[in-house]
Motif scaffolding. Sequence first.
Motif, PDB file in Angstrom:
ATOM      1  N   PHE A 157      94.140   6.565  46.049  1.00 26.98           N
ATOM      2  CA  PHE A 157      94.334   5.393  46.891  1.00 26.98           C
ATOM      3  C   PHE A 157      95.177   4.372  46.130  1.00 26.98           C
ATOM      4  N   HIS A 158      96.042   3.685  46.861  1.00 24.70           N
ATOM      5  CA  HIS A 158      96.889   2.681  46.217  1.00 24.70           C
ATOM      6  C   HIS A 158      96.003   1.587  45.626  1.00 24.70           C
ATOM      7  N   PRO A 159      96.285   1.145  44.382  1.00 22.85           N
ATOM      8  CA  PRO A 159      95.424   0.132  43.764  1.00 22.85           C
ATOM      9  C   PRO A 159      95.340  -1.171  44.540  1.00 22.85           C
ATOM     10  N   PHE A 160      96.298  -1.436  45.399  1.00 24.77           N
ATOM     11  CA  PHE A 160      96.235  -2.652  46.219  1.00 24.77           C
ATOM     12  C   PHE A 160      94.981  -2.656  47.091  1.00 24.77           C
ATOM     13  N   VAL A 161      94.552  -1.456  47.544  1.00 22.83           N
ATOM     14  CA  VAL A 161      93.378  -1.349  48.408  1.00 22.83           C
ATOM     15  C   VAL A 161      92.139  -1.914  47.727  1.00 22.83           C
ATOM     16  N   PHE A 168      87.259  -4.909  54.059  1.00 25.03           N
ATOM     17  CA  PHE A 168      88.703  -5.154  54.153  1.00 25.03           C
ATOM     18  C   PHE A 168      89.011  -6.447  54.903  1.00 25.03           C
ATOM     19  N   GLU A 169      88.160  -7.453  54.697  1.00 22.81           N
ATOM     20  CA  GLU A 169      88.347  -8.727  55.378  1.00 22.81           C
ATOM     21  C   GLU A 169      88.915  -9.800  54.453  1.00 22.81           C
ATOM     22  N   GLY A 170      88.847  -9.573  53.146  1.00 19.53           N
ATOM     23  CA  GLY A 170      89.363 -10.569  52.218  1.00 19.53           C
ATOM     24  C   GLY A 170      89.594  -9.977  50.853  1.00 19.53           C
ATOM     25  N   ILE A 171      90.444 -10.641  50.060  1.00 21.68           N
ATOM     26  CA  ILE A 171      90.749 -10.183  48.713  1.00 21.68           C
ATOM     27  C   ILE A 171      89.749 -10.794  47.752  1.00 21.68           C
ATOM     28  N   ASN A 172      88.995  -9.942  47.082  1.00 18.90           N
ATOM     29  CA  ASN A 172      87.953 -10.376  46.154  1.00 18.90           C
ATOM     30  C   ASN A 172      88.248 -10.038  44.697  1.00 18.90           C
ATOM     31  N   ASN A 204      89.588  -1.659  38.203  1.00 19.29           N
ATOM     32  CA  ASN A 204      90.854  -1.546  38.916  1.00 19.29           C
ATOM     33  C   ASN A 204      91.965  -1.194  37.935  1.00 19.29           C
ATOM     34  N   HIS A 205      92.891  -0.343  38.381  1.00 14.52           N
ATOM     35  CA  HIS A 205      94.009   0.079  37.530  1.00 14.52           C
ATOM     36  C   HIS A 205      95.309  -0.064  38.318  1.00 14.52           C
ATOM     37  N   SER A 206      96.213  -0.870  37.814  1.00 15.62           N
ATOM     38  CA  SER A 206      97.503  -1.066  38.478  1.00 15.62           C
ATOM     39  C   SER A 206      98.367   0.180  38.348  1.00 15.62           C
ATOM     40  N   LEU A 207      99.421   0.247  39.165  1.00 17.49           N
ATOM     41  CA  LEU A 207     100.351   1.374  39.077  1.00 17.49           C
ATOM     42  C   LEU A 207     100.984   1.472  37.691  1.00 17.49           C
ATOM     43  N   THR A 233      91.356   3.595  54.528  1.00 19.37           N
ATOM     44  CA  THR A 233      91.241   2.707  55.676  1.00 19.37           C
ATOM     45  C   THR A 233      91.371   3.470  56.983  1.00 19.37           C
ATOM     46  N   THR A 234      92.159   4.546  57.003  1.00 17.77           N
ATOM     47  CA  THR A 234      92.265   5.369  58.203  1.00 17.77           C
ATOM     48  C   THR A 234      90.923   5.992  58.551  1.00 17.77           C
ATOM     49  N   ALA A 235      90.216   6.518  57.544  1.00 18.82           N
ATOM     50  CA  ALA A 235      88.912   7.132  57.784  1.00 18.82           C
ATOM     51  C   ALA A 235      87.903   6.104  58.256  1.00 18.82           C
ATOM     52  N   LEU A 236      87.934   4.904  57.671  1.00 13.34           N
ATOM     53  CA  LEU A 236      86.998   3.865  58.081  1.00 13.34           C
ATOM     54  C   LEU A 236      87.261   3.415  59.518  1.00 13.34           C
TER      55      LEU A 236
END
Length: 248
Positions: A157-161, A168-172, A204-207, A233-236
Amino acid sequence: MTPEVDYKAINKASWNARTDYHFKSEFYDIESFIAGKSSLKNIELPYLKDIKGKTVLHLQCHFGMDSLSLARLGAEVTGVDISDRAITRAKELAAMAGVAAEFVCCDIYDLPNHLDKKFDVVFTSYGTIGWLPDLDKWAEVVALYLKPGGQLIFTEFHPFVWMYDDDFEGINYNYFNTGAIVEIENGTYADRTAPITRQYVMWNHSLSEVLNSLIKNGMGISKVEEFNYSLLTTALRARWKKNPASIM
């Protein structure tokens, strides 16, 4: 001990608690898998066309669906996971599906004490590296197990997720690795109604951290792809449309 120091024991207990609920969940759909459905996704399948007859090391394999899907493609597969319950279930699933694979229970940093073999391919995918604090050590293990000319196939999954909260309502969270993230989860992603509450520890690990860890350990990077969607997010969203209460 702090959770950051004792993360292996905490996360092993968390995955042991989740595994049986995952195994019987609609999310993983074991029945369809046993009937022949592959658990591999369209993202990684183009890179797996030529693995017939090759040896594959699958890191952080959970209960082995992807390991066995790789074996169905003709590979000789060894799966590794920290959860002893997951490895027990992986062996059960292999017997149920009639597919041969080897499974090793250990933390992957400790794998050199449990496995002495080189592989044509190291494979790992989706929600794996976030459980590891040190990607240099991870890349060192990958490099150790690859034969000369071997290949790492890594989808994640992209680390941005992982900057977002669970809904997925806010950046924590920070995009970069600023230390351990310690959380308590009710239920589990495959079954929000499961009667379990467990602490877990992640990073968390950046690209750039991911790519530089591989470069530092002598691996050439032949291709990097990003996609304009996330399987997470597609599965959710699909599960929410079917049963909104399932992700509340």
